[in-house]
Design a protein around this motif. Structure first.
Motif, PDB file in Angstrom:
ATOM      1  N   ALA A  43       0.797  -1.171   0.076  1.00 61.42           N
ATOM      2  CA  ALA A  43       0.003   0.076  -0.134  1.00 61.42           C
ATOM      3  C   ALA A  43       0.778   1.362   0.138  1.00 61.42           C
ATOM      4  CB  ALA A  43      -0.748  -0.040   1.392  1.00 61.42           C
ATOM      5  N   ALA A  44       2.308   1.100   0.424  1.00 59.64           N
ATOM      6  CA  ALA A  44       2.972   2.164   0.526  1.00 59.64           C
ATOM      7  C   ALA A  44       3.407   2.729  -1.186  1.00 59.64           C
ATOM      8  CB  ALA A  44       4.230   1.899   1.081  1.00 59.64           C
ATOM      9  N   TYR A  45       3.128   1.880  -2.091  1.00 65.30           N
ATOM     10  CA  TYR A  45       3.412   2.251  -3.398  1.00 65.30           C
ATOM     11  C   TYR A  45       1.964   2.744  -4.146  1.00 65.30           C
ATOM     12  CZ  TYR A  45       7.624  -0.313  -2.719  1.00 65.30           C
ATOM     13  OH  TYR A  45       8.714  -0.684  -2.223  1.00 65.30           O
ATOM     14  N   GLU A  46       2.245   3.851  -5.121  1.00 62.64           N
ATOM     15  CA  GLU A  46       1.221   4.186  -6.033  1.00 62.64           C
ATOM     16  C   GLU A  46       1.146   3.131  -7.149  1.00 62.64           C
ATOM     17  OE1 GLU A  46       1.160   8.206  -7.000  1.00 62.64           O
ATOM     18  OE2 GLU A  46       2.715   8.697  -5.550  1.00 62.64           O
ATOM     19  N   LEU A  47       2.114   2.471  -7.312  1.00 62.55           N
ATOM     20  CA  LEU A  47       1.948   1.786  -8.701  1.00 62.55           C
ATOM     21  C   LEU A  47       2.832   0.380  -8.371  1.00 62.55           C
ATOM     22  CD1 LEU A  47       0.887   1.564 -11.648  1.00 62.55           C
ATOM     23  CD2 LEU A  47       3.093   2.891 -12.189  1.00 62.55           C
ATOM     24  N   VAL A  48       2.214  -0.578  -8.718  1.00 58.93           N
ATOM     25  CA  VAL A  48       3.071  -1.917  -8.613  1.00 58.93           C
ATOM     26  C   VAL A  48       3.149  -2.643  -9.872  1.00 58.93           C
ATOM     27  CG1 VAL A  48       3.070  -4.072  -7.664  1.00 58.93           C
ATOM     28  CG2 VAL A  48       2.351  -2.037  -6.213  1.00 58.93           C
ATOM     29  N   ILE A  49       4.104  -2.709 -10.395  1.00 58.60           N
ATOM     30  CA  ILE A  49       4.526  -3.228 -11.950  1.00 58.60           C
ATOM     31  C   ILE A  49       5.181  -4.442 -11.793  1.00 58.60           C
ATOM     32  CG2 ILE A  49       5.497  -2.865 -14.103  1.00 58.60           C
ATOM     33  CD1 ILE A  49       5.505   0.003 -13.635  1.00 58.60           C
ATOM     34  N   LEU A  50       4.527  -5.606 -12.465  1.00 60.41           N
ATOM     35  CA  LEU A  50       4.809  -6.944 -12.456  1.00 60.41           C
ATOM     36  C   LEU A  50       6.134  -6.880 -13.471  1.00 60.41           C
ATOM     37  CD1 LEU A  50       1.491  -8.966 -12.417  1.00 60.41           C
ATOM     38  CD2 LEU A  50       3.419  -8.935 -10.443  1.00 60.41           C
ATOM     39  N   SER A  71      -3.875  -5.604  -5.589  1.00 61.63           N
ATOM     40  CA  SER A  71      -5.021  -4.904  -6.551  1.00 61.63           C
ATOM     41  C   SER A  71      -5.771  -4.407  -5.590  1.00 61.63           C
ATOM     42  CB  SER A  71      -5.350  -5.727  -7.487  1.00 61.63           C
ATOM     43  OG  SER A  71      -6.400  -6.733  -6.809  1.00 61.63           O
ATOM     44  N   GLN A  72      -5.984  -4.894  -4.249  1.00 63.20           N
ATOM     45  CA  GLN A  72      -6.904  -4.183  -3.320  1.00 63.20           C
ATOM     46  C   GLN A  72      -6.379  -2.955  -2.680  1.00 63.20           C
ATOM     47  OE1 GLN A  72      -8.062  -7.699  -0.974  1.00 63.20           O
ATOM     48  NE2 GLN A  72      -9.600  -8.353  -2.483  1.00 63.20           N
ATOM     49  N   VAL A  73      -5.105  -2.780  -2.464  1.00 67.73           N
ATOM     50  CA  VAL A  73      -4.759  -1.696  -1.963  1.00 67.73           C
ATOM     51  C   VAL A  73      -3.802  -0.561  -2.583  1.00 67.73           C
ATOM     52  CG1 VAL A  73      -4.473  -3.299   0.344  1.00 67.73           C
ATOM     53  CG2 VAL A  73      -2.594  -3.067  -1.235  1.00 67.73           C
ATOM     54  N   THR A  74      -3.448  -1.006  -4.005  1.00 71.31           N
ATOM     55  CA  THR A  74      -2.881  -0.115  -4.951  1.00 71.31           C
ATOM     56  C   THR A  74      -3.156  -0.526  -6.307  1.00 71.31           C
ATOM     57  OG1 THR A  74      -0.692   0.941  -5.122  1.00 71.31           O
ATOM     58  CG2 THR A  74      -0.720  -1.302  -4.763  1.00 71.31           C
ATOM     59  N   ARG A  75      -2.628   0.123  -7.271  1.00 72.49           N
ATOM     60  CA  ARG A  75      -2.807  -0.126  -8.452  1.00 72.49           C
ATOM     61  C   ARG A  75      -1.647  -1.266  -9.043  1.00 72.49           C
ATOM     62  NH1 ARG A  75      -2.727   3.776 -13.928  1.00 72.49           N
ATOM     63  NH2 ARG A  75      -3.535   2.304 -15.459  1.00 72.49           N
ATOM     64  N   LEU A  76      -2.047  -2.445  -9.561  1.00 74.97           N
ATOM     65  CA  LEU A  76      -1.406  -3.462 -10.107  1.00 74.97           C
ATOM     66  C   LEU A  76      -1.096  -3.272 -11.630  1.00 74.97           C
ATOM     67  CD1 LEU A  76       0.325  -5.845  -9.533  1.00 74.97           C
ATOM     68  CD2 LEU A  76      -1.845  -7.176  -9.552  1.00 74.97           C
ATOM     69  N   VAL A  77      -0.200  -3.443 -12.220  1.00 72.70           N
ATOM     70  CA  VAL A  77      -0.315  -3.679 -13.628  1.00 72.70           C
ATOM     71  C   VAL A  77       0.841  -4.721 -14.014  1.00 72.70           C
ATOM     72  CG1 VAL A  77      -1.111  -1.291 -14.089  1.00 72.70           C
ATOM     73  CG2 VAL A  77       1.327  -1.594 -13.938  1.00 72.70           C
ATOM     74  N   ASN A  78       0.503  -5.438 -14.998  1.00 68.05           N
ATOM     75  CA  ASN A  78      -0.832  -5.356 -15.716  1.00 68.05           C
ATOM     76  C   ASN A  78      -1.892  -5.944 -14.647  1.00 68.05           C
ATOM     77  OD1 ASN A  78      -0.298  -4.116 -17.860  1.00 68.05           O
ATOM     78  ND2 ASN A  78       0.602  -6.525 -18.875  1.00 68.05           N
TER      79      ASN A  78
END
Length: 280
Positions: A43-50, A71-78
């Motif tokens: 949740a500390a990240y605005e964006l999490v990129i696999l 994906s429930q605590v931040t934005r996961l991509v893809n």
């Protein structure tokens, strides 16, 4: 200033990912994080990129559960919906139903019968969940050996894929077309792996001989057709093989593909800009 972007890898990657080494200097907002580190505060990240989560195939249920939590605590991509679909190559059947030309594939779940025709001739037998050719073997007129390998995969709980070997790949190779932020960036030519001796220096995937290439108009048209049918994604890699009827899809890499950024001088900056644009 805390990192805003997590580039997600695994703690068990022995060799650093070249893409990440090229990205980090151009993306100071980012840092490496590990999906299998239970102490990470996603949740500390605005964006999490696999990115290089290449051991997920051995821990698929845990990986998908992790992706759902993130994906429930931040934005996961893809996004997790794409990841759930793309981590099992049975998505190829979905593509075929949409009229996308694919390598002819027979899927056989544990407990289902393997017909003699399926393993006749020159075929590849591999699990539907896998990366880097792990678990894939090539058989030429060896139906009993092919059945035995399929049985071993079934015993591990895997659905088996059986595909006719595309012999043209031995001369022409496999073409990977990379899209960043929905736009075509560059292409790579991958030499055939299964028809030659493989090495596993990384411990997680077979080493590949990859060189830059120019996509043919037919390859680019097919790849762009596929991308147009997908939601907006941070990255897409379309892996194509040559056939007598034109290019066909071998894999559609939407979860953790190598992007081969080192093969094109502008690719690292293009990727960094595409990822930065996802910050809101």
């Amino acid at each position: 200033m805390p990192a805003r972007i997590a580039l997600v890898s695994t703690r068990h990657l022995d060799t650093p990912d070249v893409d990440e080494e090229l990205l980090l200097p151009l993306l100071p907002e980012a840092q490496i994080a590990y999906w299998d580190d239970p102490d990470t505060d996603w949740a500390a990240y605005e964006l999490v990129i696999l990115r290089s989560t290449w051991n997920y195939t051995e821990h698929l249920s845990e990986f998908l559960a992790w992706a759902t939590r993130v994906s429930q605590v931040t934005r996961l991509v893809n996004p997790v919906e794409i990841v759930e679909w793309n981590t099992d190559k049975r998505y190829l059947a979905d593509l075929a139903e949409r009229g996308i030309p694919i390598v002819s594939t027979t899927f056989v779940a544990p407990g289902e019968e393997i017909t003699p025709d399926a393993v006749a001739g020159h075929v590849v037998v591999k699990p539907s969940v896998g990366a880097g050719s792990k678990g894939a073997k090539l058989f030429d007129g060896q139906p009993e050996e092919a059945r035995a390998h399929a049985a071993a995969l079934h015993n591990d709980g895997a659905t088996v894929m059986i595909q006719p070997y595309q012999k043209a790949v031995d001369e022409q190779g496999e073409t990977a077309l990379i899209f960043l932020g929905g736009r075509f960036s560059h292409a790579a030519r991958k030499a055939a792996i299964l028809s030659r001796d493989m090495s596993w220096s990384t411990g997680l995937y077979a080493d590949e001989k990859v060189v830059p290439t120019e996509a043919t108009p037919e390859e680019l048209e097919l790849a762009e057709r596929i991308v147009a049918e997908l939601p907006d994604l941070a990255y897409t890699r379309v892996d194509l093989l040559p056939s007598d009827n034109g290019p066909v899809v071998l894999e559609l890499e939407l979860t953790e593909p190598s992007l081969f950024l080192a093969l094109h001088p502008q690719a690292p900056a293009t990727a960094a800009a595409a990822f930065r644009a996802l910050l809101v």
